[in-house]
Every structure is written in structure tokens, then in C-alpha cells.
Design an enzyme around this catalytic site. Structure first.
Site, mmCIF file in Angstrom:
data_model
loop_
_atom_site.group_PDB
_atom_site.id
_atom_site.type_symbol
_atom_site.label_atom_id
_atom_site.label_comp_id
_atom_site.label_asym_id
_atom_site.label_seq_id
_atom_site.Cartn_x
_atom_site.Cartn_y
_atom_site.Cartn_z
ATOM 1 N N HIS A 173 50.410 24.464 6.799
ATOM 2 C CA HIS A 173 50.711 23.615 5.652
ATOM 3 C C HIS A 173 49.800 24.017 4.503
ATOM 4 C CE1 HIS A 173 52.439 20.131 8.244
ATOM 5 N NE2 HIS A 173 53.428 20.691 7.567
ATOM 6 N N CYS A 267 44.955 15.773 6.113
ATOM 7 C CA CYS A 267 46.148 15.552 6.938
ATOM 8 C C CYS A 267 46.361 14.072 7.236
ATOM 9 C CB CYS A 267 46.026 16.309 8.263
ATOM 10 S SG CYS A 267 46.151 18.108 8.138
#
Length: 288
Positions: A173, A267
Site C-alpha cells: 500500500h 494502517c
């Protein structure tokens, strides 16, 4: 150095988190996940609670979404959606193991009164791959989000999108390889990007902090910045020193248990960028 240290201002923000009550590593969808490796769920809960307390102690609002059994990665709320000006684009996950999170988070946003709320049409893993830098959306693609999702993202939010291709599977990501520090300044790992994307970053952010492999391997780039304070893993001590030299205040946290699933501080939070006006959603006592 003085040019980098003038005008650092912390801005209060709102974040969404989800307690890791059902956190396990039962499957592998990134190189960090080893299903046979023991996971200490109570420790993950304690570390997540400590992160929440740090954020609240810095003056930020933190709301909590209820965790769901069978969805152990809900703790990584950055992937739930992208929220800009009160508009919500809910994630569409690439892997079936996380697909159930979309409905859970979409329901949370609708019940909280956010409008409009839409689920992405193509693979798009929320703020994990969408980072707002000034008025531009930096959009990662490759391992998780599909580049075909970028036109929808740009059109929905009415903002330009800068496509950045990730090429190192460890940094699956964008928020594992790049952090926005104050809207004009970022830090990132050059080796995580293809040559074209790297050139684009260097053109857009000539004063960026370019991290090294050691910083990135402890998820030092998976950081939360309010423009002055930068919350990052305690193990990223060298990167913390570089941030301090630039006039930022590093705030170390321990999230080693969540790293077993490939997660760090950023996250675990989704920024709730509410729009102007009286219709803006307020806090939900039942979930705080």
C-alpha cells in the site's frame, strides 16, 4: 535547515479506528503475514489502545468502529475508505479475505450520517493507497489498488490524482512506503516505486525526506502526521532523528504485534475529513 523548520503547526484531526478484538493472522495476503506465527491478540489490543490514547493526547478526535468476527484485518481502518470534504468512497478489496469489510464500513458511515457514500467500482483499498497532499491525491497502485480506479477517485472528490506505481511487494500500500507530513512535504522510500513514479515524486516534492531500507522495514514510513507531531514506530529511531532535524516532533509508539500482519500506526487510522457546514457528522458516544 532553517527553511525546513519554520511554521510547523499541529492541526487537530478526526480519525476512525477499530479495536483488534478478533485480530489473528490466519491467511497471507502480503509478505509480512505468516499464518503459522503466534499472534498475541491481547497485546495487539493494548498496543492499539495506546495508539488511540496518544492521538487523543495530542488533541485529535478518535472514533471507534465495532469489530466484526471473521474480519481480523478490520483493525487496519486506513483501508476502509477515503474521506475528503465529508464525501466517502468506500474500499473495494482485491482479496476475498477482506471483502466483507466493505459492507461493514459502508454501514458505519451511513449510520453516522455521512453523505454521499459510494463503494468504489474497481479495486481500491481506501486511504491505504490514497494520500492527500495539499489539494492533490497521491494514488498508489500495483499490489492492491487498480490504476483503473483513479478516474473514479478524481471525479468523485473533484481533485487531481497523481498515479504512483508500487513495485516492491513488501510495500503493498502507498502508506507503507510514503507519508505526507504537512501537505507540502513528504517522506518516502525511493526503491518502492517504479522509475517514472520516482521521478514524479522528486519533481513534486524536491525537499522530501528519502528514507532507506532500514527505516522502511520497521514500517517507519507508516506514520501519522498532524503537521508537527509525527507518530511512528519506536524502532524507526534514525528516521525520527531526521524528522526532528526538519522541525517535526517524533512521537514513538509500539505496534510490533500488528506488524505481523503488515500493519503500523497509519494502517490503524482513517482520517475523517469532514465537509463544512452544520450537516457535518458529530461524534458517536456509543462507539467512543
Amino acid at each position: 535547515m532553517a527553511a525546513h523548520t519554520v511554521g510547523r503547526v499541529a492541526r487537530p484531526r478526526s480519525y476512525l479506528m477499530c479495536p483488534p478484538d478478533h485480530f489473528t493472522v490466519d491467511y497471507s495476503i502480503n509478505p509480512w503475514m505468516e499464518p503459522g506465527r503466534p499472534v498475541d491478540t491481547p497485546l495487539a489490543q493494548a498496543q492499539c489502545t495506546a495508539l488511540r490514547d496518544v492521538l487523543r493526547g495530542l488533541g485529535h478526535r478518535v472514533e471507534l468502529a465495532p469489530p466484526r468476527p471473521g474480519l481480523p484485518d478490520m483493525v487496519f481502518t486506513a483501508n476502509a475508505a477515503t474521506v475528503i470534504d465529508g464525501r466517502v468512497l468506500v474500499a473495494s478489496f482485491r482479496h476475498r479475505e477482506r471483502a466483507g469489510e466493505s459492507a461493514a464500513f459502508e454501514r458505519w458511515f451511513r449510520l453516522r450520517g455521512y453523505r454521499p457514500v459510494r463503494r468504489a467500482g474497481e479495486a481500491n483499498e481506501g486511504e491505504g493507497d490514497h494520500l492527500l497532499a495539499g489539494g492533490v491525491i497521491l494514488a498508489g497502485h500495483g499490489p492492491r489498488s487498480d490504476p483503473g480506479s483513479h478516474p473514479e477517485t478524481g471525479g468523485y472528490f473533484g481533485r487531481p490524482v497523481v498515479a504512483l506505481r508500487l513495485v516492491d511487494p513488501r510495500y503493498y500500500h502507498l502508506d507503507t512506503a510514503l507519508a505526507v507530513l504537512d501537505g507540502r512535504e513528504i517522506m518516502y522510500l525511493p526503491g518502492a516505486f517504479c522509475a517514472e513514479s520516482l521521478n514524479r515524486l522528486r519533481d513534486l516534492f524536491p525537499d522530501a525526506i528519502e528514507a532507506d531500507d532500514e527505516d522502511a522495514a520497521v514500517f517507519g514510513l507508516n506514520a501519522i502526521s498532524d503537521g508537527y507531531h509525527v507518530v511512528l514506530p519506536a524502532a524507526a529511531s534514525r528516521l525520527a532523528g531526521r524528522l526532528a532535524e526538519r522541525g517535526y516532533q517524533p512521537v514513538p509508539v509500539e505496534l510490533g504485534e500488528l506488524l505481523k500482519a503488515g500493519g503500523g500506526p497509519k494502517c490503524c487510522v482513517l482520517e475523517l475529513r469532514a465537509g463544512p457546514g452544520p450537516s457535518r457528522p458529530g461524534p458517536s458516544p456509543a462507539l467512543n
